[in-house]
Design an enzyme around this catalytic site. Sequence first.
Site, PDB file in Angstrom:
ATOM      1  N   LYS A  67       6.435  22.683 -15.214  1.00 57.71           N
ATOM      2  CA  LYS A  67       5.623  21.535 -14.760  1.00 57.71           C
ATOM      3  C   LYS A  67       5.387  21.619 -13.248  1.00 57.71           C
ATOM      4  CE  LYS A  67       4.390  16.818 -15.097  1.00 57.71           C
ATOM      5  NZ  LYS A  67       4.455  15.551 -15.791  1.00 57.71           N
ATOM      6  N   GLU A 113      -5.165  16.959 -11.319  1.00 59.64           N
ATOM      7  CA  GLU A 113      -5.735  17.285 -12.634  1.00 59.64           C
ATOM      8  C   GLU A 113      -7.237  17.541 -12.600  1.00 59.64           C
ATOM      9  OE1 GLU A 113      -3.757  15.383 -16.015  1.00 59.64           O
ATOM     10  OE2 GLU A 113      -5.729  15.174 -16.914  1.00 59.64           O
ATOM     11  N   GLU A 123       8.037  17.227 -25.892  1.00 59.72           N
ATOM     12  CA  GLU A 123       7.422  17.633 -24.609  1.00 59.72           C
ATOM     13  C   GLU A 123       8.003  18.979 -24.141  1.00 59.72           C
ATOM     14  OE1 GLU A 123       4.842  16.095 -23.433  1.00 59.72           O
ATOM     15  OE2 GLU A 123       5.023  13.914 -23.587  1.00 59.72           O
ATOM     16  N   ASN A 134      -1.598  18.162 -21.172  1.00 67.56           N
ATOM     17  CA  ASN A 134      -1.912  17.097 -22.128  1.00 67.56           C
ATOM     18  C   ASN A 134      -2.131  17.628 -23.546  1.00 67.56           C
ATOM     19  OD1 ASN A 134      -1.915  14.819 -20.331  1.00 67.56           O
ATOM     20  ND2 ASN A 134      -3.704  15.764 -19.397  1.00 67.56           N
ATOM     21  N   HIS A 182      -2.348   9.907 -27.920  1.00 68.31           N
ATOM     22  CA  HIS A 182      -2.634   8.590 -27.329  1.00 68.31           C
ATOM     23  C   HIS A 182      -3.408   7.719 -28.312  1.00 68.31           C
ATOM     24  CE1 HIS A 182      -2.113  10.012 -22.863  1.00 68.31           C
ATOM     25  NE2 HIS A 182      -0.981   9.822 -23.488  1.00 68.31           N
ATOM     26  N   HIS A 206      -2.058  15.309 -26.526  1.00 66.80           N
ATOM     27  CA  HIS A 206      -2.074  13.926 -26.032  1.00 66.80           C
ATOM     28  C   HIS A 206      -3.360  13.178 -26.386  1.00 66.80           C
ATOM     29  CE1 HIS A 206       1.447  15.321 -23.944  1.00 66.80           C
ATOM     30  NE2 HIS A 206       1.621  14.185 -23.306  1.00 66.80           N
ATOM     31  N   HIS A 255       6.119   7.983 -27.898  1.00 66.47           N
ATOM     32  CA  HIS A 255       5.139   8.878 -27.257  1.00 66.47           C
ATOM     33  C   HIS A 255       5.335  10.329 -27.733  1.00 66.47           C
ATOM     34  CE1 HIS A 255       2.495  10.475 -24.187  1.00 66.47           C
ATOM     35  NE2 HIS A 255       3.459  11.290 -23.796  1.00 66.47           N
ATOM     36  N   ARG A 286      -3.928  21.394 -14.712  1.00 65.98           N
ATOM     37  CA  ARG A 286      -2.958  20.353 -15.084  1.00 65.98           C
ATOM     38  C   ARG A 286      -3.323  19.680 -16.410  1.00 65.98           C
ATOM     39  NH1 ARG A 286       0.182  15.725 -11.504  1.00 65.98           N
ATOM     40  NH2 ARG A 286       1.298  14.894 -13.298  1.00 65.98           N
ATOM     41  N   ARG A 345       0.821  -1.235   0.000  1.00 66.73           N
ATOM     42  CA  ARG A 345       0.000   0.000   0.000  1.00 66.73           C
ATOM     43  C   ARG A 345       0.845   1.272   0.000  1.00 66.73           C
ATOM     44  NH1 ARG A 345      -3.119  -3.161   3.705  1.00 66.73           N
ATOM     45  NH2 ARG A 345      -4.837  -4.096   2.576  1.00 66.73           N
ATOM     46  N   LYS A 362       2.385  11.127 -11.825  1.00 69.48           N
ATOM     47  CA  LYS A 362       1.489  10.237 -12.569  1.00 69.48           C
ATOM     48  C   LYS A 362       2.228   8.932 -12.813  1.00 69.48           C
ATOM     49  CE  LYS A 362      -1.556  13.309 -15.124  1.00 69.48           C
ATOM     50  NZ  LYS A 362      -1.944  13.763 -16.475  1.00 69.48           N
TER      51      LYS A 362
HETATM   52  P1  NAD Z   1      11.193   4.832 -22.758  1.00 69.11           P
HETATM   53  O1  NAD Z   1      11.118   4.761 -21.301  1.00 69.11           O
HETATM   54  O2  NAD Z   1      10.650   3.698 -23.553  1.00 69.11           O
HETATM   55  O3  NAD Z   1      12.711   5.097 -23.173  1.00 69.11           O
HETATM   56  C1  NAD Z   1      13.026   5.216 -24.532  1.00 69.11           C
HETATM   57  C2  NAD Z   1      14.148   4.250 -24.963  1.00 69.11           C
HETATM   58  O4  NAD Z   1      15.399   4.803 -24.567  1.00 69.11           O
HETATM   59  C3  NAD Z   1      14.061   2.875 -24.341  1.00 69.11           C
HETATM   60  O5  NAD Z   1      14.488   1.936 -25.286  1.00 69.11           O
HETATM   61  C4  NAD Z   1      15.068   2.982 -23.194  1.00 69.11           C
HETATM   62  O6  NAD Z   1      15.577   1.725 -22.809  1.00 69.11           O
HETATM   63  C5  NAD Z   1      16.134   3.829 -23.812  1.00 69.11           C
HETATM   64  N1  NAD Z   1      16.958   4.604 -22.895  1.00 69.11           N
HETATM   65  C6  NAD Z   1      16.571   5.233 -21.772  1.00 69.11           C
HETATM   66  N2  NAD Z   1      17.574   5.981 -21.297  1.00 69.11           N
HETATM   67  C7  NAD Z   1      18.621   5.803 -22.115  1.00 69.11           C
HETATM   68  C8  NAD Z   1      19.934   6.328 -22.149  1.00 69.11           C
HETATM   69  N3  NAD Z   1      20.340   7.243 -21.268  1.00 69.11           N
HETATM   70  N4  NAD Z   1      20.768   5.905 -23.124  1.00 69.11           N
HETATM   71  C9  NAD Z   1      20.332   5.035 -24.054  1.00 69.11           C
HETATM   72  N5  NAD Z   1      19.095   4.521 -24.098  1.00 69.11           N
HETATM   73  C10 NAD Z   1      18.243   4.918 -23.138  1.00 69.11           C
HETATM   74  O7  NAD Z   1      10.439   6.140 -23.306  1.00 69.11           O
HETATM   75  P2  NAD Z   1      10.309   7.622 -22.763  1.00 69.11           P
HETATM   76  O8  NAD Z   1      10.162   8.460 -23.956  1.00 69.11           O
HETATM   77  O9  NAD Z   1      11.336   7.952 -21.768  1.00 69.11           O
HETATM   78  O10 NAD Z   1       8.930   7.592 -21.980  1.00 69.11           O
HETATM   79  C11 NAD Z   1       7.718   7.354 -22.647  1.00 69.11           C
HETATM   80  C12 NAD Z   1       6.703   6.885 -21.633  1.00 69.11           C
HETATM   81  O11 NAD Z   1       6.512   7.899 -20.654  1.00 69.11           O
HETATM   82  C13 NAD Z   1       5.352   6.592 -22.217  1.00 69.11           C
HETATM   83  O12 NAD Z   1       4.878   5.377 -21.685  1.00 69.11           O
HETATM   84  C14 NAD Z   1       4.491   7.740 -21.747  1.00 69.11           C
HETATM   85  O13 NAD Z   1       3.136   7.380 -21.609  1.00 69.11           O
HETATM   86  C15 NAD Z   1       5.114   8.045 -20.431  1.00 69.11           C
HETATM   87  N6  NAD Z   1       4.891   9.423 -19.953  1.00 69.11           N
HETATM   88  C16 NAD Z   1       4.493   9.574 -18.665  1.00 69.11           C
HETATM   89  C17 NAD Z   1       4.308  10.841 -18.165  1.00 69.11           C
HETATM   90  C18 NAD Z   1       3.940  11.012 -16.715  1.00 69.11           C
HETATM   91  O14 NAD Z   1       3.608  12.134 -16.324  1.00 69.11           O
HETATM   92  N7  NAD Z   1       4.019   9.991 -15.911  1.00 69.11           N
HETATM   93  C19 NAD Z   1       4.530  11.959 -18.971  1.00 69.11           C
HETATM   94  C20 NAD Z   1       4.934  11.774 -20.276  1.00 69.11           C
HETATM   95  C21 NAD Z   1       5.127  10.489 -20.762  1.00 69.11           C
HETATM   96  N1  GLY Z   2       2.323  14.519 -18.632  1.00 71.22           N
HETATM   97  C1  GLY Z   2       1.124  15.133 -18.188  1.00 71.22           C
HETATM   98  C2  GLY Z   2       1.033  15.310 -16.721  1.00 71.22           C
HETATM   99  O1  GLY Z   2       1.939  14.965 -15.999  1.00 71.22           O
HETATM  100  O2  GLY Z   2       0.054  15.789 -16.236  1.00 71.22           O
END
Ligand code: NAD
Ligand code: GLY
Length: 369
Positions: A233, A243, A191, A251, A258, A254, A271, A247, A127, A149
Amino acid sequence: MNVMESVEVALDTSPENRGYTIHIGQALLTRIDLLLPHLPGKKAAIVTNTTIAPLYLEKLRSALTEQQVETFAIILPDGEQYKNWETLNLIFDALLKHRCERKTPLIALGGGVIGDLTGFAAASYLRGVPFLQIPTTLLAQVDSSVGGKTGINHPLGKNMIGAFYQPRLVLTDSATLTTLPDRELRAGIAEVIKYGLIHDATFFDWLEHHIKQLLARDPETMNYAIRRSCEIKAEIVSLDERESGVRALLNLGHTFGHAIENAMGYGAWLHGEAVAAGTLMAADLSLRLQRITSQDIDRIRRLFENAGLPTQGPDIAPERYLESMQLDKKVQDGAIRFILLDRIGKATLDNSVPAPLLLETLSACIANV
Ligand code: NAD
Ligand code: GLY
C-alpha cells in the site's frame, strides 16, 4: 517475540515532509516513546468507540499519563451505520468543549470506521490538526489506517464525503487482534488477499499456504501479512497519493462491494465481506473480457472460501447494483471504471466494459438468482 518492524510511507516533500512511519509489532500500544515526537503540546484527544474503550483505552491513557501527556476520550457509538455527519459532529462538539487548539492531535484508536471518522474530523477541525492512527482491526492495520483516505458515508453512497489527510504516524499493535471477533478477522483477510491479487503473485501464493496460520492468529504470520500489505500500500500511495492513476487498483472488488454495502444497509455486510464477493465479481467480468484464466479464478475462489469469506453477492436486483455503482467515486464522465484482473498479481483499470457483459456477471455472481 516482541520484534518491531517499520514501513515508511514516502510522500512529496513540499511544502513540508508529510511522509510517515508505520510501526508494526506485538505490544506497541504502550510504546509512548513512538508517539511522543508527535505530541508536542503534551495534550491529545483519543477517539474510540464503546467496544474498544473497555478493552484498550485505559491502557493507552495511563501509559500517556505516565509521560505527562494530558488526554481526554471521545467515545462514539460502534458501527458502520454511525459513520455519518451526526457522529462526526459529536467529535467536533467534544473538541470545542475541551478547547482543543491547532496543535492538539487526534488519536484514532479503533477500526476503519473510527479511523475514517477521526481523520476527517482532524482534516476539518480548525482547518487541520495533527492526526495519529492506532488501528485495532486487521482491516485497519493493513488498509484503512494507511494512505490518508478519510471520510463518512452518505445514505446514497459509501464514503462519498471526505478528504485526503495523512496521519503523522501509524502504530499497529498486532496483539490487539487477539480480541477481534472471527468474522472481523476474516473481513480483514479479504483486503490482505487484495494486495496479492493486484500487485504480488508471490504474496498470493504465500497466503494460499499460510491461510490456516492467519486464521489461527499466529503472531509471526500475522505480522508478516500486515507488513507486506503495508509495504504494497505504501508503494502505491507514494506513487499516486490522490488516486489519479495506479491507486485506483487498490479498489479491486470495491465498486461491486460498495454497491452491496449500500444496498444491504450499512453494517449488514462487513466491508471486507462485500469486497470478497465484489472481487469474485470483478474476476468473473475479467474472464468474460478474456483477461484472466478460469484456473486463476478457481484459485481466487478457493482462497476466499478457505478464509471463510463470501464468494457470491447477495440477491439484489441487478438494476439496484447498477444504480449504486453509478455513484462510485471512480465514475468519470458517467462511465463506471472497473478494476479488472489480467492474472493473479496484475490488475488494470477499464472504463469501457460493455453493459451486457456487466449484466451477465451480475446474474452469474449473485446468490440464488
Ligand atoms: P470497524 O471499524 O467497524 O471495526 C469492526 C468491529 O470490530 C467494530 O465493532 C469494532 O468496534 C470492533 N473492534 C475493533 N477493534 C477491535 C479489537 N481489537 N477487539 C475487538 N473488537 C474490535 O470495521 P473495519 O473493518 O475496521 O473498517 C471498515 C471501515 O473501513 C469501512 O467503513 C470502510 O469503508 C473503511 N475503509 C477505509 C479505507 C481507507 O483507506 N480509509 C480502506 C478500507 C476500508
Ligand atoms: N482502500 C483504498 C485506498 O486506500 O486507496
